[in-house]
Structure formats: structure tokens, C-alpha cells
Design a protein around this motif. Structure first.
Motif, PDB file in Angstrom:
ATOM      1  N   LEU A 138       0.827  -1.213   0.000  1.00 36.40           N
ATOM      2  CA  LEU A 138       0.000   0.000   0.000  1.00 36.40           C
ATOM      3  C   LEU A 138       0.860   1.262   0.000  1.00 36.40           C
ATOM      4  N   ARG A 139       1.965   1.229   0.727  1.00 42.19           N
ATOM      5  CA  ARG A 139       2.884   2.384   0.705  1.00 42.19           C
ATOM      6  C   ARG A 139       3.446   2.596  -0.695  1.00 42.19           C
ATOM      7  N   LEU A 140       3.782   1.494  -1.361  1.00 42.27           N
ATOM      8  CA  LEU A 140       4.304   1.591  -2.721  1.00 42.27           C
ATOM      9  C   LEU A 140       3.233   2.129  -3.669  1.00 42.27           C
ATOM     10  N   LEU A 141       2.011   1.637  -3.547  1.00 41.42           N
ATOM     11  CA  LEU A 141       0.917   2.126  -4.391  1.00 41.42           C
ATOM     12  C   LEU A 141       0.736   3.632  -4.227  1.00 41.42           C
ATOM     13  N   THR A 142       0.717   4.085  -2.996  1.00 38.87           N
ATOM     14  CA  THR A 142       0.568   5.517  -2.732  1.00 38.87           C
ATOM     15  C   THR A 142       1.714   6.308  -3.352  1.00 38.87           C
ATOM     16  N   GLY A 143       2.929   5.808  -3.182  1.00 38.09           N
ATOM     17  CA  GLY A 143       4.091   6.477  -3.764  1.00 38.09           C
ATOM     18  C   GLY A 143       4.028   6.533  -5.272  1.00 38.09           C
ATOM     19  N   ARG A 149      -3.731   6.835 -11.389  1.00 34.57           N
ATOM     20  CA  ARG A 149      -4.521   6.004 -10.482  1.00 34.57           C
ATOM     21  C   ARG A 149      -4.457   4.584 -11.016  1.00 34.57           C
ATOM     22  N   LEU A 150      -4.086   3.649 -10.161  1.00 34.74           N
ATOM     23  CA  LEU A 150      -4.044   2.241 -10.539  1.00 34.74           C
ATOM     24  C   LEU A 150      -5.217   1.531  -9.887  1.00 34.74           C
ATOM     25  N   ASP A 151      -5.858   0.654 -10.643  1.00 30.83           N
ATOM     26  CA  ASP A 151      -6.943  -0.151 -10.111  1.00 30.83           C
ATOM     27  C   ASP A 151      -6.377  -1.054  -9.017  1.00 30.83           C
ATOM     28  N   LEU A 152      -6.980  -1.023  -7.850  1.00 31.28           N
ATOM     29  CA  LEU A 152      -6.457  -1.759  -6.698  1.00 31.28           C
ATOM     30  C   LEU A 152      -6.383  -3.264  -6.955  1.00 31.28           C
ATOM     31  N   GLN A 153      -7.406  -3.825  -7.551  1.00 34.71           N
ATOM     32  CA  GLN A 153      -7.416  -5.258  -7.830  1.00 34.71           C
ATOM     33  C   GLN A 153      -6.321  -5.633  -8.829  1.00 34.71           C
ATOM     34  N   GLU A 154      -6.158  -4.821  -9.868  1.00 36.58           N
ATOM     35  CA  GLU A 154      -5.102  -5.068 -10.857  1.00 36.58           C
ATOM     36  C   GLU A 154      -3.729  -4.895 -10.217  1.00 36.58           C
ATOM     37  N   TYR A 155      -3.585  -3.886  -9.369  1.00 41.35           N
ATOM     38  CA  TYR A 155      -2.299  -3.634  -8.712  1.00 41.35           C
ATOM     39  C   TYR A 155      -1.874  -4.837  -7.876  1.00 41.35           C
ATOM     40  N   PHE A 156      -2.798  -5.381  -7.082  1.00 41.64           N
ATOM     41  CA  PHE A 156      -2.441  -6.514  -6.227  1.00 41.64           C
ATOM     42  C   PHE A 156      -2.203  -7.806  -7.016  1.00 41.64           C
ATOM     43  N   ALA A 157      -2.609  -7.834  -8.286  1.00 37.79           N
ATOM     44  CA  ALA A 157      -2.345  -8.996  -9.136  1.00 37.79           C
ATOM     45  C   ALA A 157      -0.944  -8.936  -9.763  1.00 37.79           C
ATOM     46  N   ILE A 158      -0.301  -7.789  -9.706  1.00 41.79           N
ATOM     47  CA  ILE A 158       1.044  -7.630 -10.280  1.00 41.79           C
ATOM     48  C   ILE A 158       2.036  -8.373  -9.403  1.00 41.79           C
ATOM     49  N   LYS A 159       2.855  -9.207 -10.026  1.00 43.14           N
ATOM     50  CA  LYS A 159       3.766 -10.078  -9.279  1.00 43.14           C
ATOM     51  C   LYS A 159       5.199  -9.569  -9.192  1.00 43.14           C
ATOM     52  N   ASP A 160       5.620  -8.721 -10.149  1.00 43.32           N
ATOM     53  CA  ASP A 160       7.025  -8.299 -10.147  1.00 43.32           C
ATOM     54  C   ASP A 160       7.171  -6.837 -10.552  1.00 43.32           C
ATOM     55  N   VAL A 161       8.372  -6.337 -10.399  1.00 42.66           N
ATOM     56  CA  VAL A 161       8.657  -4.921 -10.660  1.00 42.66           C
ATOM     57  C   VAL A 161       8.384  -4.579 -12.122  1.00 42.66           C
ATOM     58  N   GLY A 162       8.768  -5.463 -13.033  1.00 39.23           N
ATOM     59  CA  GLY A 162       8.528  -5.217 -14.454  1.00 39.23           C
ATOM     60  C   GLY A 162       7.049  -5.072 -14.770  1.00 39.23           C
TER      61      GLY A 162
END
Length: 81
Positions: free
Chosen positions: A41-46, A54-67
Motif C-alpha cells: 500500500l505504501r508503494l501504491l501511494t508512492g 490512479r491504478l486499479d487496486l485489484q489489478e495492482y495486487f495482481a502484479i507479481k514483479d517490478v517489471g
């Protein structure tokens, strides 16, 4: 290396206290030292503040790696134009 990657890696480094040189595009979030949902969540806010997106929260949490996160940020930037 894209500017978006450099900025995202810097934010990941700030959140995780890892040296930015150790953060590669294929670095999985669940493999980062001390990674927690609070860090996510800190990273998302940053990310949203740094890139003014704005990133979709559900899509954001599905992301597995930095790329994957870099790709999502770049896509959000294109959409916000």
C-alpha cells in the motif's frame, strides 16, 4: 532502462530499504525481504503520487514483479495522457 523503471525501482527501494541496484525487473514482490501488504500500500501511494496516475487496486495486487508494475504505470500514464 526506462525512466519509469528507474523511478519505480527507487520507490521500491524506499519502501523495502533495499539498495536500488538490487531491484531488477524480474524481482518478485513476494520474494523481497520483509515485504508486507502494508509495504504494498505504501508503494501504491508512492506510485500514484510520483506519476500522477490512479491504478486499479485489484489489478495492482495482481502484479507479481517490478517489471509488471512498470508496465502498469506506463499504461496508466498513456491513458491519462
Amino acid at each position: 532502462m526506462s525512466e519509469v523503471f528507474v523511478e519505480v525501482a527507487d520507490l521500491v527501494g524506499q519502501v523495502t530499504d533495499l539498495p536500488v541496484e538490487e531491484i531488477a525487473a524480474d524481482a518478485r514482490f513476494d520474494a523481497l525481504a520483509n515485504w508486507t501488504s502494508y509495504d504494498a500500500l505504501r508503494l501504491l501511494t508512492g506510485i500514484e503520487q510520483k506519476f500522477a496516475v490512479r491504478l486499479d487496486l485489484q489489478e495492482y495486487f495482481a502484479i507479481k514483479d517490478v517489471g509488471g508494475l512498470v508496465a502498469a504505470v506506463a499504461s496508466a500514464q498513456e491513458k491519462s495522457g
